[in-house]
Write a protein that holds these residues in place. Structure first.
Motif, PDB file in Angstrom:
ATOM      1  N   VAL A 196       6.853  20.454 -37.470  1.00  0.00           N
ATOM      2  CA  VAL A 196       7.660  19.996 -38.466  1.00  0.00           C
ATOM      3  C   VAL A 196       6.884  18.720 -38.754  1.00  0.00           C
ATOM      4  N   ILE A 197       6.243  19.389 -39.751  1.00  0.00           N
ATOM      5  CA  ILE A 197       5.241  18.085 -41.037  1.00  0.00           C
ATOM      6  C   ILE A 197       6.129  17.664 -41.905  1.00  0.00           C
ATOM      7  N   ASP A 198       4.998  16.772 -42.550  1.00  0.00           N
ATOM      8  CA  ASP A 198       5.306  16.090 -43.608  1.00  0.00           C
ATOM      9  C   ASP A 198       4.644  16.461 -45.170  1.00  0.00           C
ATOM     10  N   GLN A 199       3.816  16.944 -44.943  1.00  0.00           N
ATOM     11  CA  GLN A 199       3.869  17.602 -46.328  1.00  0.00           C
ATOM     12  C   GLN A 199       2.817  19.370 -45.978  1.00  0.00           C
ATOM     13  N   ASP A 200       3.003  19.824 -47.370  1.00  0.00           N
ATOM     14  CA  ASP A 200       2.726  21.509 -47.904  1.00  0.00           C
ATOM     15  C   ASP A 200       1.857  21.338 -47.596  1.00  0.00           C
ATOM     16  N   ILE A 201       0.700  21.636 -46.469  1.00  0.00           N
ATOM     17  CA  ILE A 201      -0.036  22.335 -46.183  1.00  0.00           C
ATOM     18  C   ILE A 201      -1.035  22.898 -47.269  1.00  0.00           C
ATOM     19  N   PHE A 202      -0.332  24.073 -47.770  1.00  0.00           N
ATOM     20  CA  PHE A 202      -0.575  25.056 -48.889  1.00  0.00           C
ATOM     21  C   PHE A 202      -0.422  24.631 -49.962  1.00  0.00           C
ATOM     22  N   LYS A 203      -0.141  23.386 -50.338  1.00  0.00           N
ATOM     23  CA  LYS A 203      -0.355  22.953 -51.980  1.00  0.00           C
ATOM     24  C   LYS A 203      -0.477  21.759 -52.014  1.00  0.00           C
ATOM     25  N   VAL A 204      -0.983  20.774 -50.578  1.00  0.00           N
ATOM     26  CA  VAL A 204      -1.489  19.585 -51.316  1.00  0.00           C
ATOM     27  C   VAL A 204      -2.895  19.801 -51.569  1.00  0.00           C
ATOM     28  N   PRO A 205      -3.746  18.956 -52.374  1.00  0.00           N
ATOM     29  CA  PRO A 205      -5.233  18.620 -52.384  1.00  0.00           C
ATOM     30  C   PRO A 205      -5.651  19.150 -51.103  1.00  0.00           C
ATOM     31  N   VAL A 206      -6.974  20.046 -50.715  1.00  0.00           N
ATOM     32  CA  VAL A 206      -8.611  19.848 -49.760  1.00  0.00           C
ATOM     33  C   VAL A 206      -8.204  18.607 -49.238  1.00  0.00           C
ATOM     34  N   LYS A 207      -8.352  17.693 -49.818  1.00  0.00           N
ATOM     35  CA  LYS A 207      -8.881  15.889 -49.103  1.00  0.00           C
ATOM     36  C   LYS A 207      -8.241  15.819 -48.015  1.00  0.00           C
ATOM     37  N   ASP A 208      -6.741  15.613 -48.567  1.00  0.00           N
ATOM     38  CA  ASP A 208      -5.817  15.383 -47.624  1.00  0.00           C
ATOM     39  C   ASP A 208      -5.114  16.097 -46.702  1.00  0.00           C
ATOM     40  N   LEU A 209      -6.069  17.251 -45.996  1.00  0.00           N
ATOM     41  CA  LEU A 209      -5.255  17.839 -45.081  1.00  0.00           C
ATOM     42  C   LEU A 209      -5.209  17.545 -44.100  1.00  0.00           C
ATOM     43  N   TYR A 210      -6.385  16.755 -44.082  1.00  0.00           N
ATOM     44  CA  TYR A 210      -6.350  15.545 -41.947  1.00  0.00           C
ATOM     45  C   TYR A 210      -5.055  14.968 -41.810  1.00  0.00           C
ATOM     46  N   LYS A 211      -5.355  14.123 -43.701  1.00  0.00           N
ATOM     47  CA  LYS A 211      -4.208  12.886 -43.452  1.00  0.00           C
ATOM     48  C   LYS A 211      -2.490  13.842 -42.706  1.00  0.00           C
ATOM     49  N   THR A 212      -2.699  14.825 -42.567  1.00  0.00           N
ATOM     50  CA  THR A 212      -1.151  15.722 -42.454  1.00  0.00           C
ATOM     51  C   THR A 212       0.207  14.483 -40.723  1.00  0.00           C
ATOM     52  N   GLN A 213       0.596  15.063 -41.253  1.00  0.00           N
ATOM     53  CA  GLN A 213       1.496  13.928 -39.253  1.00  0.00           C
ATOM     54  C   GLN A 213       2.672  15.226 -39.025  1.00  0.00           C
ATOM     55  N   VAL A 214       2.271  15.080 -37.945  1.00  0.00           N
ATOM     56  CA  VAL A 214       3.701  16.110 -37.324  1.00  0.00           C
ATOM     57  C   VAL A 214       4.661  14.989 -36.703  1.00  0.00           C
ATOM     58  N   LEU A 215       6.039  15.325 -37.276  1.00  0.00           N
ATOM     59  CA  LEU A 215       7.240  14.724 -37.194  1.00  0.00           C
ATOM     60  C   LEU A 215       8.042  15.118 -35.861  1.00  0.00           C
ATOM     61  N   GLN A 216       8.207  16.304 -35.590  1.00  0.00           N
ATOM     62  CA  GLN A 216       8.574  17.178 -34.776  1.00  0.00           C
ATOM     63  C   GLN A 216       7.899  18.110 -33.787  1.00  0.00           C
ATOM     64  N   THR A 217       7.221  18.056 -32.778  1.00  0.00           N
ATOM     65  CA  THR A 217       7.373  19.763 -31.741  1.00  0.00           C
ATOM     66  C   THR A 217       8.479  20.284 -31.153  1.00  0.00           C
ATOM     67  N   TRP A 218       8.218  21.166 -31.429  1.00  0.00           N
ATOM     68  CA  TRP A 218       9.461  22.625 -30.426  1.00  0.00           C
ATOM     69  C   TRP A 218       8.696  23.394 -29.705  1.00  0.00           C
ATOM     70  N   LEU A 219       9.401  22.773 -28.611  1.00  0.00           N
ATOM     71  CA  LEU A 219       8.289  24.606 -27.951  1.00  0.00           C
ATOM     72  C   LEU A 219       9.649  25.115 -27.097  1.00  0.00           C
ATOM     73  N   ALA A 220       9.991  26.557 -27.419  1.00  0.00           N
ATOM     74  CA  ALA A 220      10.539  27.601 -26.694  1.00  0.00           C
ATOM     75  C   ALA A 220      12.101  26.720 -27.098  1.00  0.00           C
ATOM     76  N   GLY A 221      12.169  26.356 -28.402  1.00  0.00           N
ATOM     77  CA  GLY A 221      13.285  26.225 -29.260  1.00  0.00           C
ATOM     78  C   GLY A 221      14.226  24.704 -28.165  1.00  0.00           C
ATOM     79  N   GLN A 222      13.042  23.929 -27.867  1.00  0.00           N
ATOM     80  CA  GLN A 222      13.646  23.084 -27.250  1.00  0.00           C
ATOM     81  C   GLN A 222      12.454  21.420 -27.696  1.00  0.00           C
ATOM     82  N   GLN A 223      12.955  20.118 -28.675  1.00  0.00           N
ATOM     83  CA  GLN A 223      11.903  19.630 -28.842  1.00  0.00           C
ATOM     84  C   GLN A 223      11.619  18.945 -27.824  1.00  0.00           C
ATOM     85  N   VAL A 224      10.153  18.613 -28.170  1.00  0.00           N
ATOM     86  CA  VAL A 224       9.675  17.679 -27.559  1.00  0.00           C
ATOM     87  C   VAL A 224       9.117  16.205 -27.847  1.00  0.00           C
ATOM     88  N   TYR A 225       8.289  16.433 -29.176  1.00  0.00           N
ATOM     89  CA  TYR A 225       8.161  15.609 -29.596  1.00  0.00           C
ATOM     90  C   TYR A 225       9.449  14.778 -31.157  1.00  0.00           C
TER      91      TYR A 225
END
Length: 577
Positions: free
Chosen positions: A546-575
């Motif tokens: 789960v990330i903080d911005q839509d990488i398919f809609k934001v300007p290219v210059k902002d792609l690297y600024k994307t922050q991860v809010l949640q990470t899930w592995l096999a349906g379990q939240q690990v971050y």
């Protein structure tokens, strides 16, 4: 059939037919594709419905699909994706998790990293941010003062091109700030090291020390070692550095896992697994402590390979947390240290063409040995001579074990003679590439190879046009493990200041969708895992972020600024941020 293969076959056995009716009804409603029952691992209860998602995934037709809801079964696999209304209507007995409209992507895959090195780098001296030799010297002195108990000062990530020295640094330039403890600092590309006089003394380096095969000791006009050791010559210093103990290795792995899950990496291809790393990966996998899946490449075809390969490739264990089915070899060094092997001399150093690590016959013997035992062969190649050697060597493998079957790879595929690029597609070799290498190297790459050879360098669009899949990675800790930095580099071919203005050789850039695929389905394919990873489709593991911005809609210059809010592995939240 080997024991590992038996275990993998057992894991793939079909579930009972009682779920068929349910699957067909959902397929009829247009929510999921009709897939085999064996892929779905259906369970009647404890399902989780993720709702209010701004979801994106690719499918096997390379179509970008949208969804706002995803159902995950209690085994941790995707059961269906679609709209919340459709899934609530067709599926009962589930709990709901609200994703609050945030963007959801399949977990990202780094196809080339060094996990233990990443963890170790956090506790070592880092010089990546230094802009001059003087800054580096200050950092060395400050680090040594902060950690007086450390017998060796280790670290690196220095880059003499950024320092604008026009040469390599010397041992004396470390001695002037720290002479009483040994210092060993690897260059940013990991293919050269910088030692002080104390380190060279402990290693026994003198006028008579020969250059090893595949390496070079930089010397002054009197034949004295200057403190720079290139490629295999680095072992002359590293063999006398005290080995990491078990506790230190565990700390390194824990630190790396923490960092990887925080940037959204749910799978990493580890480019060089030894016996000690393999043992820890297996232990962590069995305990479900691997919060990032690991696809391992055995380091070389020597003693450890001979031992572990008796059981055959490990296709996947502990719910596919760990696999060991590839081998990592090296053909040459790196461009920045002029260790990459070129067909003609370096444009900025006409006295050298770099170094091949092995003779052609020896490389052929290694790739044939690994392939004969059923292993994918992944060979590091930077220069056009190194790449040509690898292509030629992989062409000697019998058809039953060639790249069309075992998906052999060139790791980096950085500089190729233009006429060699079509051969990569013809032989079904996979070019495994790292987008941030281009933006890190653009300050010196053309100086090294000139205006003609650069046309076959970092040539992502050329490979894509001929149909070659490009699994993307970072080569961390040489580069940041953050995959959004890689996506940004692939699309923009610019640094974070948006320079060069139009991008560095922008005709080779990818689209956002292509870069996304390189870090998902293409990376999964390069690990023989496209049926279980790389997209959020029914039957695959529910690895997602789960990330903080839509990488398919934001300007290219902002792609690297994307922050991860949640990470899930096999349906379990690990971050969670």
């Amino acid at each position: 059939m080997t024991q590992n293969r038996k275990q993998n076959e057992k894991q793939r056995r079909p579930v009972q037919k009682k779920g068929v009716k349910l699957i067909r009804s959902v397929a009829k409603a247009g929510l999921i594709s009709l897939v085999s029952v064996s892929a779905l691992s259906l369970h009647a209860s404890a399902q989780t419905l993720f709702v209010k998602a701004n979801g994106y995934t690719l499918n096997h037709k390379n179509q970008l699909q949208r969804f706002d809801a995803m159902l995950v079964d209690d085994a941790g696999k995707v059961l269906a994706v679609g709209t919340q209304k459709q899934l609530e209507k067709k599926f009962a007995n589930h709990k709901q998790i609200d994703l609050a409209g945030k963007t959801v992507l399949p977990g990202l895959i780094d196809a080339h990293g060094h996990i233990f090195n990443l963890g170790q780098a956090e506790s070592q001296l880092g010089l990546r941010s230094t802009n001059s030799l003087a800054e580096a010297q200050t950092a060395i002195a400050q680090y040594a003062a902060k950690f007086p108990q450390q017998q060796w000062i280790l670290g690196g990530e220095w880059n003499q091109a950024i320092w604008k020295l026009g040469r390599f640094p010397t041992a004396q330039e470390i001695d002037s700030v720290l002479a009483d403890r040994p210092v060993w600092l690897r260059r940013v590309d990991g293919h050269a090291g910088w030692a002080n006089s104390k380190a060279m003394q402990l290693a026994g380096i003198n006028l008579e020390t020969p250059d090893p095969v595949g390496g070079k000791i930089e010397r002054d006009s009197k034949g004295q070692a200057t403190g720079i050791f290139v490629d295999s010559a680095m072992h002359l210093i590293e063999r006398v550095i005290p080995a990491k103990n078990e506790a230190e290795r565990r700390l390194a792995l824990d630190a790396a896992l923490k960092q990887m899950r925080s940037v959204g990496l749910t799978s990493v291809h580890d480019a060089g697994v030894d016996a000690q790393a393999d043992a820890l990966f297996r232990e962590y996998a069995n305990k479900h402590s691997l919060t990032t899946r690991v696809y391992g490449m055995i380091s070389g075809v020597d003693q450890f390979f001979d031992s572990v390969s008796k059981q055959g490739p490990l296709l996947g264990m502990a719910d596919d947390r760990y696999a060991l089915r590839a081998v990592k070899l090296y053909s040459d060094g790196a461009l920045g240290s002029r260790g990459a092997a070129l067909l003609a001399p370096y444009s900025d150093a006409p006295h050298t063409k770099g170094l091949l690590f092995s003779a052609d016959k020896d490389m052929q013997a290694m790739v044939q040995k690994a392939a004969a035992r059923g292993y994918q062969v992944n060979v590091h190649a930077i220069g056009d001579a190194g790449n040509r050697q690898v292509i030629g060597s992989l062409a000697t493998i019998p058809k039953a074990q060639d790249a069309s079957v075992l998906r052999h790879r060139i790791e980096h595929a950085q500089v190729l003679e233009l006429s060699d690029i079509p051969r990569v597609a013809q032989l079904k070799i996979i070019p495994s590439m790292q987008p941030t290498h281009a933006t890190s190297d653009m300050n010196m790459a053309e100086d090294r190879v000139g205006k003609q050879r650069i046309k076959g360098a970092y040539a992502w669009r050329t490979f894509l046009k001929q149909g070659s899949p490009i699994p993307c990675g970072s080569d961390f800790p040489i580069e940041s493990p953050n995959p959004f930095w890689g996506i940004y580099a692939a699309v923009s071919r610019q640094d974070f200041d948006q320079k060069p203005v139009k991008g560095w050789y922008p005709e080779q850039a990818m689209t956002v969708k292509e870069a996304f695929r390189c870090f998902t389905l293409d990376a999964a394919y390069a690990g023989h895992q496209e049926k279980i990873l790389g997209s959020l489709e029914p039957g695959k593991w529910a690895d997602f972020i789960v990330i903080d911005q839509d990488i398919f809609k934001v300007p290219v210059k902002d792609l690297y600024k994307t922050q991860v809010l949640q990470t899930w592995l096999a349906g379990q939240q690990v971050y969670r941020k």
